[in-house]
Design a protein around this motif. Structure first.
Motif: not given
Lengths: 120, 120
Positions: A93-94, A113-117, B72-75
């Motif tokens: 998911r972005v 987008w992160g590790p949880d996405d 959404r998160g990120s790194h």
């Protein structure tokens, strides 16, 4: 400044280029000196050669992009879109936020987008 | 750096605060020296007093926010969300991108929505 219509068309072309397997069609949307931070929080990719290579790899992986909602513009030279990437059995998911230059090309792209996405 | 869970919780609290009509709950998510660009391309709002006033007005208008897709998160220290605002008979399609400070508060907010992202 690029029009809202232009920016949204470019973001749609980004999605369509991926789904057509056409890396060159995606890379050409970017300025030669564009900066890509994908994902946000990792070192940026800069310049024509790195961008062409980045999209050659990303598109050849067979990524399919689906918009989660209509593309958003702004009151300036930026636009953003939320989408889901399906690739090699994963769903990512972005949200991409793009800044345009005066010639209507993408000058900066930031991909949230992160590790949880990532859904495995 | 704030965790992914923390950032997503803050963005969800932003949505929930609006929907509860609680302007203070929304404003307190921001650092005292935060900068808000809403919509992107317009002059920024800066600092505690301006932020409190901005959300007092926005929340009292009766805005209802609905997420269009998961946050959404990120790194890194940024997160983003796509949502739809319903207010005074309008629907506004928005993407908010937030940058956090070391204390886990929002230091910068950029709201992507343009003239064409409003349905009357």
């Amino acid at each position: 400044m690029p029009s809202q219509e232009h920016m949204k068309r470019v973001l749609q072309s980004y999605v369509d280029g991926f789904n057509a397997g056409d890396a060159a069609a995606v890379a050409t949307l970017f300025a030669d000196d564009a900066v890509i931070e994908d994902p946000v929080g990792t070192p940026a990719i800069k310049g024509r050669e790195a961008i062409d290579e980045f999209y050659a790899n990303a598109v050849s992986a067979g990524s399919r992009l689906t918009l989660d909602a209509p593309i958003r513009g702004s009151h300036g030279d930026r636009a953003a879109m939320a989408f889901t990437v399906e690739v090699t059995g994963l769903r990512i998911r972005v949200i991409d936020a793009m800044t345009f230059d005066g010639q209507g090309r993408i000058a900066r792209m930031e991909a949230f987008w992160g590790p949880d996405d990532i859904e495995r």
